[in-house]
Write a protein that holds these residues in place. Sequence first.
Motif, PDB file in Angstrom:
ATOM      1  N   GLU A 128      18.608 -17.073  28.394  1.00 42.27           N
ATOM      2  CA  GLU A 128      18.189 -17.456  30.123  1.00 42.27           C
ATOM      3  C   GLU A 128      16.760 -18.011  30.061  1.00 42.27           C
ATOM      4  O   GLU A 128      15.998 -17.477  29.254  1.00 42.27           O
ATOM      5  CB  GLU A 128      18.550 -16.030  31.143  1.00 42.27           C
ATOM      6  CG  GLU A 128      19.680 -15.853  31.327  1.00 42.27           C
ATOM      7  CD  GLU A 128      19.809 -14.858  32.396  1.00 42.27           C
ATOM      8  OE1 GLU A 128      19.059 -14.622  32.990  1.00 42.27           O
ATOM      9  OE2 GLU A 128      21.034 -14.108  32.436  1.00 42.27           O
ATOM     10  N   LYS A 172      21.944 -25.812  30.136  1.00 35.22           N
ATOM     11  CA  LYS A 172      22.852 -25.719  31.272  1.00 35.22           C
ATOM     12  C   LYS A 172      22.179 -25.322  32.473  1.00 35.22           C
ATOM     13  O   LYS A 172      21.403 -24.653  32.288  1.00 35.22           O
ATOM     14  CB  LYS A 172      24.104 -24.930  30.754  1.00 35.22           C
ATOM     15  CG  LYS A 172      24.683 -25.746  29.486  1.00 35.22           C
ATOM     16  CD  LYS A 172      26.149 -25.098  29.109  1.00 35.22           C
ATOM     17  CE  LYS A 172      26.779 -25.658  28.020  1.00 35.22           C
ATOM     18  NZ  LYS A 172      28.102 -25.024  27.716  1.00 35.22           N
ATOM     19  N   ASP A 173      22.914 -25.695  33.539  1.00 34.72           N
ATOM     20  CA  ASP A 173      22.530 -24.843  34.869  1.00 34.72           C
ATOM     21  C   ASP A 173      23.215 -23.365  35.065  1.00 34.72           C
ATOM     22  O   ASP A 173      24.031 -23.014  34.019  1.00 34.72           O
ATOM     23  CB  ASP A 173      22.674 -25.827  35.901  1.00 34.72           C
ATOM     24  CG  ASP A 173      24.207 -26.163  36.159  1.00 34.72           C
ATOM     25  OD1 ASP A 173      25.244 -25.526  35.623  1.00 34.72           O
ATOM     26  OD2 ASP A 173      24.619 -27.104  36.902  1.00 34.72           O
ATOM     27  N   PHE A 174      23.150 -23.067  36.336  1.00 37.20           N
ATOM     28  CA  PHE A 174      23.526 -21.766  36.383  1.00 37.20           C
ATOM     29  C   PHE A 174      25.090 -21.746  36.766  1.00 37.20           C
ATOM     30  O   PHE A 174      25.903 -20.585  36.247  1.00 37.20           O
ATOM     31  CB  PHE A 174      22.924 -21.081  37.620  1.00 37.20           C
ATOM     32  CG  PHE A 174      23.518 -21.618  39.189  1.00 37.20           C
ATOM     33  CD1 PHE A 174      24.706 -21.210  39.673  1.00 37.20           C
ATOM     34  CD2 PHE A 174      23.177 -22.967  39.469  1.00 37.20           C
ATOM     35  CE1 PHE A 174      24.991 -21.921  40.949  1.00 37.20           C
ATOM     36  CE2 PHE A 174      23.620 -23.579  40.640  1.00 37.20           C
ATOM     37  CZ  PHE A 174      24.562 -23.057  41.133  1.00 37.20           C
ATOM     38  N   LYS A 175      25.721 -22.843  36.925  1.00 35.52           N
ATOM     39  CA  LYS A 175      27.207 -23.173  36.747  1.00 35.52           C
ATOM     40  C   LYS A 175      27.822 -23.383  35.355  1.00 35.52           C
ATOM     41  O   LYS A 175      29.089 -23.387  35.225  1.00 35.52           O
ATOM     42  CB  LYS A 175      27.781 -24.266  37.653  1.00 35.52           C
ATOM     43  CG  LYS A 175      27.159 -23.899  38.926  1.00 35.52           C
ATOM     44  CD  LYS A 175      27.895 -25.042  40.068  1.00 35.52           C
ATOM     45  CE  LYS A 175      27.314 -26.347  39.931  1.00 35.52           C
ATOM     46  NZ  LYS A 175      27.387 -27.386  40.722  1.00 35.52           N
ATOM     47  N   GLY A 176      26.979 -23.416  34.323  1.00 32.71           N
ATOM     48  CA  GLY A 176      27.269 -23.725  32.930  1.00 32.71           C
ATOM     49  C   GLY A 176      27.586 -25.128  32.687  1.00 32.71           C
ATOM     50  O   GLY A 176      28.230 -25.388  31.664  1.00 32.71           O
ATOM     51  N   LEU A 177      27.231 -26.037  33.512  1.00 32.28           N
ATOM     52  CA  LEU A 177      27.332 -27.426  33.306  1.00 32.28           C
ATOM     53  C   LEU A 177      26.200 -27.970  32.630  1.00 32.28           C
ATOM     54  O   LEU A 177      24.831 -27.522  32.885  1.00 32.28           O
ATOM     55  CB  LEU A 177      27.392 -28.144  34.454  1.00 32.28           C
ATOM     56  CG  LEU A 177      28.415 -27.862  35.566  1.00 32.28           C
ATOM     57  CD1 LEU A 177      28.533 -28.604  36.765  1.00 32.28           C
ATOM     58  CD2 LEU A 177      29.764 -28.285  35.100  1.00 32.28           C
ATOM     59  N   ASN A 183      27.382 -33.615  38.080  1.00 29.35           N
ATOM     60  CA  ASN A 183      27.687 -32.279  39.014  1.00 29.35           C
ATOM     61  C   ASN A 183      26.836 -31.401  38.817  1.00 29.35           C
ATOM     62  O   ASN A 183      26.835 -30.338  39.660  1.00 29.35           O
ATOM     63  CB  ASN A 183      29.015 -31.888  38.960  1.00 29.35           C
ATOM     64  CG  ASN A 183      30.152 -33.087  39.188  1.00 29.35           C
ATOM     65  OD1 ASN A 183      30.084 -33.786  40.290  1.00 29.35           O
ATOM     66  ND2 ASN A 183      31.468 -33.287  38.450  1.00 29.35           N
ATOM     67  N   SER A 184      25.451 -31.350  37.810  1.00 34.27           N
ATOM     68  CA  SER A 184      24.893 -30.426  37.772  1.00 34.27           C
ATOM     69  C   SER A 184      23.666 -30.211  38.799  1.00 34.27           C
ATOM     70  O   SER A 184      23.496 -31.104  39.432  1.00 34.27           O
ATOM     71  CB  SER A 184      24.368 -30.448  36.228  1.00 34.27           C
ATOM     72  OG  SER A 184      23.129 -29.618  35.984  1.00 34.27           O
ATOM     73  N   SER A 185      23.395 -29.068  38.881  1.00 33.19           N
ATOM     74  CA  SER A 185      22.316 -29.079  39.867  1.00 33.19           C
ATOM     75  C   SER A 185      20.856 -29.512  39.391  1.00 33.19           C
ATOM     76  O   SER A 185      19.868 -29.843  40.119  1.00 33.19           O
ATOM     77  CB  SER A 185      21.838 -27.469  40.074  1.00 33.19           C
ATOM     78  OG  SER A 185      21.441 -26.893  38.976  1.00 33.19           O
ATOM     79  N   TYR A 189      19.097 -23.358  33.666  1.00 30.72           N
ATOM     80  CA  TYR A 189      19.138 -21.906  33.693  1.00 30.72           C
ATOM     81  C   TYR A 189      19.351 -21.286  32.411  1.00 30.72           C
ATOM     82  O   TYR A 189      18.672 -19.908  32.328  1.00 30.72           O
ATOM     83  CB  TYR A 189      20.592 -21.636  34.765  1.00 30.72           C
ATOM     84  CG  TYR A 189      20.684 -20.331  35.000  1.00 30.72           C
ATOM     85  CD1 TYR A 189      19.712 -19.732  36.180  1.00 30.72           C
ATOM     86  CD2 TYR A 189      21.622 -19.456  34.230  1.00 30.72           C
ATOM     87  CE1 TYR A 189      20.103 -18.210  36.407  1.00 30.72           C
ATOM     88  CE2 TYR A 189      21.674 -17.882  34.661  1.00 30.72           C
ATOM     89  CZ  TYR A 189      21.064 -17.263  35.742  1.00 30.72           C
ATOM     90  OH  TYR A 189      21.021 -16.229  36.057  1.00 30.72           O
TER      91      TYR A 189
END
Length: 248
Positions: A128, A172-177, A183-185, A189
């Motif tokens: 992280e 990757k972002d917090f959604k795993g993307l 679609n990533s923030s 993360y």
Amino acid sequence: MIRINRKALLQSGMLVLCAAAMLVVIGIGFRVYVSRYLNIQDVYVASRDIPPRTKIEEDDLMVLHIPQAYVLEHTYTRKEDILGKYTEIQGMIPAGSAFYLGMLYEEKDLPDYPSSQLKQGQAAYTAEIDYAKLGGPIIAGQRVDIYVSVEKRDELPVTDCLFEGVRVLSVKDFKGLEINDPNSSGTPYFVILAINKDDVNTLSVAEKVGDIRMIASSNTYNTEEEAVLCADSPIIRYLTEQENEDLL
């Protein structure tokens, strides 16, 4: 003696040719009719059983002509959308099956893609990250130096470089993307790093007892040495003490 009526023979030949021509015209007309009214579409299917995690080649495809009404939604119908992609890692595509969305991946989008980029003796380590503590933008393929800072009660903090030239496999972002996914923030993360297997525990302890900061390395890309442990760093001595305490 049999006399051949050449005129009758010629007429018979012409009739046969006319009949053949009519059959060809009728056949073509029928095909045009069927194609127009049934909306026949080319659909590419697997020419063989295709194992998981296989790159699709030309020989893996064969084409079928199917009425549009029988083509299921989300079916790939263009060859260029299929060739060069990979089958998913947990499923085989049987011979004769069409190719559907969700069955194929670009190599970089494979769920296990980061692990596939590891060199011998390396492990994929997920860490992280605090976006505010990043020493600049980080992207996949980049090399970073990993610094660790440990706060000690009533003493100055221990801060130093722990690893040099660590290769980033994925961000990757917090959604795993992936960060570059539409679609990533767009906010990192966690990162996946290529670490020597023997050093995984050291980095785990560093994450547990201190703060990690990643700085873009001067050896940014093509370099032979990766994830070099700074063996003479004072942070190593401190982490070793922590490992020994955990074993007691």
